[in-house]
Motif scaffolding. Structure first.
Motif, short mmCIF file in Angstrom:
data_model
loop_
_atom_site.label_atom_id
_atom_site.label_comp_id
_atom_site.label_asym_id
_atom_site.label_seq_id
_atom_site.Cartn_x
_atom_site.Cartn_y
_atom_site.Cartn_z
N SER A 124 0.75 -1.30 -0.10
CA SER A 124 0.04 0.01 -0.02
C SER A 124 0.94 1.38 0.02
O SER A 124 2.01 1.23 0.46
N ASP A 128 -0.48 8.30 -4.96
CA ASP A 128 -0.62 7.23 -6.38
C ASP A 128 0.68 7.18 -6.71
O ASP A 128 1.65 8.23 -6.65
N GLU A 130 3.31 4.67 -9.55
CA GLU A 130 3.72 3.45 -10.34
C GLU A 130 5.29 3.12 -10.25
O GLU A 130 6.12 4.04 -10.17
N TYR A 153 1.19 -0.25 -8.97
CA TYR A 153 0.59 1.11 -9.32
C TYR A 153 -0.58 1.05 -8.38
O TYR A 153 -1.17 0.62 -7.73
N LYS A 154 -0.77 2.77 -8.22
CA LYS A 154 -2.02 3.26 -7.55
C LYS A 154 -2.30 4.21 -8.18
O LYS A 154 -1.84 5.24 -8.40
N THR A 159 -5.94 -0.13 -7.95
CA THR A 159 -4.45 -0.69 -7.51
C THR A 159 -4.39 -1.96 -7.87
O THR A 159 -5.16 -2.67 -7.94
N GLY A 161 -2.37 -4.07 -5.74
CA GLY A 161 -1.90 -3.95 -4.17
C GLY A 161 -1.25 -5.42 -3.62
O GLY A 161 -1.13 -5.36 -2.46
#
Length: 412
Positions: A124, A128, A130, A153-154, A159, A161
């Motif tokens: 997490s 944001d 990547e 990425y987020k 996401t 995760g």
């Protein structure tokens, strides 16, 4: 006259061309099993079908053909596993972190209970991002052996995760990420190991046939139990011998399915496993070469057949009726399907996979070898070949005879 004798050759070429271009004929398969599919089947849903012992007794492995209302259904075959559904969530301990030109994290996962593996690591971040991550696994922080690269990425609520740890027993994890990722690792997941499924049969060990430098054990295998692995239990703890395993392939000929040196130590356990080069469904023999050593005492022999599953996509109508599995054709070529026409590895692990069951075996009522398919097409091709040879010889003899007559007349 020449065209007259060329007719058999042309007919032979026409027939052999049809043989390779014709679609599969189900009447060439001696056995058939209808399928029963459980649950609510969705259009193009994934279906899993466990093979049974009848298949190994009467099929030739490459001759398995799955059909829906007579049409071929592409499938993927693999060893069956007992998928563990018990998953535990644990908290990793962050041993080290560095956030300079390269972000580096070293984690320690809790000790594993017996029979469990680590499967996933959750990731997490408050921002944001990547990033490409180099993941390394090891038994201790001084030496990391397994390595792979993953992309995470987020993007707002979107996401990726989780990192797949690949059912590992390694407890130490090193991650190298691009700067600015600022990653957190709130949890890891572990689960019981998936178990390969087998069926086993114990064979009675009779007195061996003794030779000068080896002993031979014969096993009739009256039930024609199929197997790909042999487990031997020998009284002696530590030994090394050359072992040969032979099986009867067509009721007359013996074929060697294992020939090699086998070593066993007391620490290896009770049994010694011997993998065979092909499935055996008939009588077999084991030859143990002792050389100048004492004769070993074979106490128990167990044949092992890994269970296998077929995965396929259901029809677009989501109909559960009309499926059948055909087999029992030694002349059938192995199947070759487009890899996109059957379920992928990820799709086979889906919780929504429907289970198919093979019903009772029956002899195919439509069974009769076609002249366009082996073995009859082979016999016809061979017959026409020899007829063509005879025709050519006769034609050549006729020409030579005619020339001799012409020479005789000219001389006279």
């Amino acid at each position: 006259m020449k065209f007259k004798y060329l007719l058999p050759i042309l007919l032979f070429l026409a027939i052999t061309t049809q043989v390779t271009s014709r679609p599969l004929a189900v009447q060439n398969f001696k056995y058939k099993k209808d399928l029963k599919i459980s649950g609510n089947l969705s259009p193009n849903g994934v279906v899993k079908l466990m093979l049974d012992e009848d298949i190994y007794k009467h099929s030739f492995y490459g001759d398995l053909r799955l059909t829906y209302n007579g049409d071929i259904v592409p499938y993927h075959i693999q060893n069956a596993e007992e998928i563990s559904k018990n998953t535990e969530k644990v908290k990793p301990e962050l041993l080290f972190s560095k956030k300079d030109d390269l972000e580096i994290y070293v984690l320690e996962l809790p000790k594993l209970p017996e029979g469990m593996n680590y499967t996933k690591l959750s990731v997490s971040s408050a921002y944001d991002y990547e990033t490409s991550i180099t993941l390394k696994l090891g038994d201790n922080p001084d030496q990391f052996t397994d390595s792979k690269t993953v992309f995470l990425y987020k993007y707002g609520s979107q996401t990726s995760g989780e990192i797949d740890l690949g059912n590992t027993k390694h407890r130490f994890v090193r991650l190298e990420a691009e700067p600015g990722s600022d990653l957190k690792f709130p949890s890891a997941y572990r689960a019981k190991q998936n178990k390969n499924l087998y069926y086993e049969k114990t064979h009675t060990v009779t007195d061996p046939v003794l030779a000068e430098n080896h002993c031979q054990f014969l096993f009739p295998n009256e039930t024609k139990s199929a197997f790909q692995i042999l487990k031997l239990r020998i009284e002696e703890d530590n030994w090394e011998r050359n072992v040969i395993v032979r099986g009867k392939i067509n009721k007359k000929e013996w074929e060697t399915v294992f020939d090699g040196t086998v070593t066993h130590n007391k620490s290896d356990g009770v049994y010694t496993e011997i993998p065979l080069s092909q499935t055996i469904t008939s009588e077999f023999e084991i030859q143990i070469y002792d050389g100048e050593n004492e004769t070993l005492h074979l106490k128990e022999v167990i044949s092992v057949q890994p269970l296998e599953e077929i995965y396929f996509f259901a029809n677009a109508d989501a109909s559960k009726e009309g499926y059948a599995l055909y087999y029992g054709n030694p002349y059938q070529w192995p199947p070759s399907f487009d890899p996109y026409s059957y379920p992928s590895g990820e799709e086979t692990k889906n919780a929504e996979v429907n289970r198919g069951t093979l019903l009772a075996e029956s002899e195919n009522p439509d069974f009769s070898f076609s002249i366009l398919y082996p073995p009859i097409s082979g016999y016809l091709a061979t017959g026409f070949f020899y007829l063509g040879v005879l025709a050519l010889l006769y034609l050549l003899f006729s020409i030579l005879k005619s020339k001799r007559s012409v020479l005789t007349e000219s001389e006279s």
